[in-house]
Design a protein around this motif. Structure first.
Motif, short mmCIF file in Angstrom:
data_model
loop_
_atom_site.label_atom_id
_atom_site.label_comp_id
_atom_site.label_asym_id
_atom_site.label_seq_id
_atom_site.Cartn_x
_atom_site.Cartn_y
_atom_site.Cartn_z
N ALA A 201 0.83 -1.20 0.00
CA ALA A 201 0.00 0.00 0.00
C ALA A 201 0.87 1.25 0.00
O ALA A 201 1.86 1.34 0.72
N VAL A 202 0.49 2.22 -0.83
CA VAL A 202 1.14 3.53 -0.83
C VAL A 202 0.05 4.60 -0.84
O VAL A 202 -1.08 4.37 -1.27
N LEU A 203 0.40 5.76 -0.32
CA LEU A 203 -0.49 6.92 -0.35
C LEU A 203 0.07 7.92 -1.35
O LEU A 203 1.25 8.27 -1.29
N VAL A 204 -0.79 8.37 -2.26
CA VAL A 204 -0.36 9.26 -3.33
C VAL A 204 -0.94 10.64 -3.08
O VAL A 204 -2.17 10.82 -3.07
N GLY A 205 -0.07 11.61 -2.86
CA GLY A 205 -0.49 12.99 -2.67
C GLY A 205 -0.32 13.77 -3.95
O GLY A 205 0.68 13.65 -4.64
N ASP A 206 -1.31 14.57 -4.28
CA ASP A 206 -1.31 15.39 -5.50
C ASP A 206 -1.62 16.81 -5.06
O ASP A 206 -2.68 17.07 -4.47
N GLU A 207 -0.70 17.75 -5.31
CA GLU A 207 -0.90 19.11 -4.82
C GLU A 207 -0.61 20.16 -5.87
O GLU A 207 0.16 19.95 -6.80
N VAL A 208 -1.25 21.30 -5.68
CA VAL A 208 -0.90 22.52 -6.39
C VAL A 208 -0.68 23.57 -5.31
O VAL A 208 -1.58 23.82 -4.50
N ALA A 209 0.52 24.17 -5.30
CA ALA A 209 0.86 25.16 -4.26
C ALA A 209 0.78 26.56 -4.85
O ALA A 209 1.15 26.80 -6.01
N TYR A 210 0.32 27.52 -3.99
CA TYR A 210 0.06 28.88 -4.44
C TYR A 210 0.77 29.89 -3.54
O TYR A 210 1.01 29.64 -2.35
N THR A 211 1.06 31.06 -4.11
CA THR A 211 1.53 32.19 -3.32
C THR A 211 0.31 32.88 -2.70
O THR A 211 -0.84 32.51 -2.97
N SER A 212 0.55 33.89 -1.89
CA SER A 212 -0.54 34.56 -1.18
C SER A 212 -1.51 35.28 -2.12
O SER A 212 -2.66 35.51 -1.76
N ASP A 213 -1.06 35.61 -3.34
CA ASP A 213 -1.96 36.28 -4.28
C ASP A 213 -2.68 35.30 -5.20
O ASP A 213 -3.35 35.70 -6.16
N GLY A 214 -2.56 33.99 -4.90
CA GLY A 214 -3.29 32.98 -5.66
C GLY A 214 -2.59 32.48 -6.91
O GLY A 214 -3.19 31.76 -7.71
N THR A 215 -1.32 32.82 -7.09
CA THR A 215 -0.57 32.36 -8.26
C THR A 215 -0.06 30.94 -8.04
O THR A 215 0.64 30.68 -7.07
N PRO A 216 -0.40 30.01 -8.93
CA PRO A 216 0.13 28.65 -8.78
C PRO A 216 1.60 28.59 -9.18
O PRO A 216 1.98 29.08 -10.25
N VAL A 217 2.43 28.03 -8.33
CA VAL A 217 3.88 28.03 -8.59
C VAL A 217 4.50 26.65 -8.52
O VAL A 217 5.68 26.48 -8.86
N LEU A 218 3.73 25.66 -8.11
CA LEU A 218 4.34 24.33 -7.93
C LEU A 218 3.27 23.25 -8.03
O LEU A 218 2.18 23.40 -7.48
N ILE A 219 3.58 22.19 -8.74
CA ILE A 219 2.78 20.97 -8.76
C ILE A 219 3.60 19.89 -8.08
O ILE A 219 4.80 19.74 -8.37
N GLY A 220 3.00 19.15 -7.17
CA GLY A 220 3.72 18.09 -6.48
C GLY A 220 3.00 16.77 -6.55
O GLY A 220 1.76 16.71 -6.54
N PHE A 221 3.78 15.71 -6.66
CA PHE A 221 3.26 14.34 -6.61
C PHE A 221 4.10 13.58 -5.60
O PHE A 221 5.31 13.43 -5.79
N ASN A 222 3.49 13.13 -4.52
CA ASN A 222 4.21 12.46 -3.44
C ASN A 222 3.66 11.04 -3.28
O ASN A 222 2.46 10.87 -3.16
N LYS A 223 4.54 10.07 -3.29
CA LYS A 223 4.13 8.68 -3.09
C LYS A 223 4.80 8.17 -1.82
O LYS A 223 6.01 7.95 -1.78
N TYR A 224 3.99 8.00 -0.76
CA TYR A 224 4.46 7.60 0.55
C TYR A 224 4.24 6.11 0.81
O TYR A 224 3.21 5.56 0.41
#
Length: 239
Positions: A201-224
């Motif tokens: 079993a693995v847990l898959v995290g999918d994220e989009v990170a934003y600055t304070s003004d709502g600009t998306p700056v990072l996409i992340g995929f984490n497999k734990y």
């Protein structure tokens, strides 16, 4: 003693040893031959007991290396955005990272949509194998627009927090992250990286990170590793 009772006996004895701390977190269990002789059961019966413990997350099997007690389970505090390094330090553990990829490539259509950039625009992809006290815990992939994060191309990310490097080198501070978590099974490549078994079993995290003004700056995929990570959240009902 019947086979069923013998397997139950093996399970109970091993579970007791784990409860009282005979086998420390992260430790390798004695070999199957030694354990089966100690418990007075066959190796097949011993494996049945170990298999039950594995299904409960109390032990895990590493191909060619034997049975191990999982290290301390890590988890994110409710509603708190923490980096992997911050989670490790908060628990008195040493974060480690092995950089597997750090290069520029064209953005896919999906990435361009999430990052609000033109399709095929240059993005930086960084792949890292993250660990705690030397034990692999997470395979981490991040994708960032090259024109916003070019400073990360030369960054040494083996011991550094990517969020910290993004702030110091590129002047970008992450404010929030839209994060989803799903369950999956490890394929052969992921199992090799995380030192677990195929189908674990693995847990898959999918994220989009934003600055304070709502600009998306990072996409992340984490497999734990599923036996080494716990996600917590506060849930509220509307009044």
């Amino acid at each position: 003693m019947t086979t069923t009772r013998a397997a139950e006996h093996a399970y109970e004895q091993l579970a007791h040893h784990l409860r009282v701390g005979r086998f420390a977190a992260g430790a390798r269990l004695p070999g199957e031959r030694e354990l089966s002789e100690e418990l007075g059961v066959s190796r097949a019966t011993l494996r049945a007991g170990l298999g039950r413990l594995e299904s409960e997350g109390q032990v895990h099997r590493s191909a060619q290396r034997g049975w191990f007690v999982p290290r301390q389970v890590i988890g994110e505090p409710p509603s708190t955005l923490q980096t992997f390094s911050e989670m490790a330090h908060a628990r008195g553990l040493r974060p480690t990272a092995r950089v597997l990829r750090q290069e520029v490539r064209p953005a896919t259509m999906d990435e361009a949509d999430k990052l609000r950039i033109a399709p095929a625009s240059p993005v930086i992809q960084i792949d890292r194998l993250r660990g705690m006290d030397g034990t692999p815990v997470c395979f981490d992939v991040v994708v960032l627009p090259e024109h916003r994060a070019a400073g990360l191309l030369e960054a040494d990310l083996t011991d550094a927090s990517l969020y910290d490097e993004l702030r110091s080198r590129c002047g970008i501070a992450i404010h929030r992250s839209a994060y989803t978590l799903t369950a999956a099974l490890a394929d052969a490549d992921l199992a090799r990286l995380l030192e677990t078994t195929v189908g674990a079993a693995v847990l898959v995290g999918d994220e989009v990170a934003y600055t304070s003004d709502g600009t998306p700056v990072l996409i992340g995929f984490n497999k734990y590793r599923g036996d080494a990570y716990r996600f917590a959240a506060d849930l509220y009902r509307p009044v």
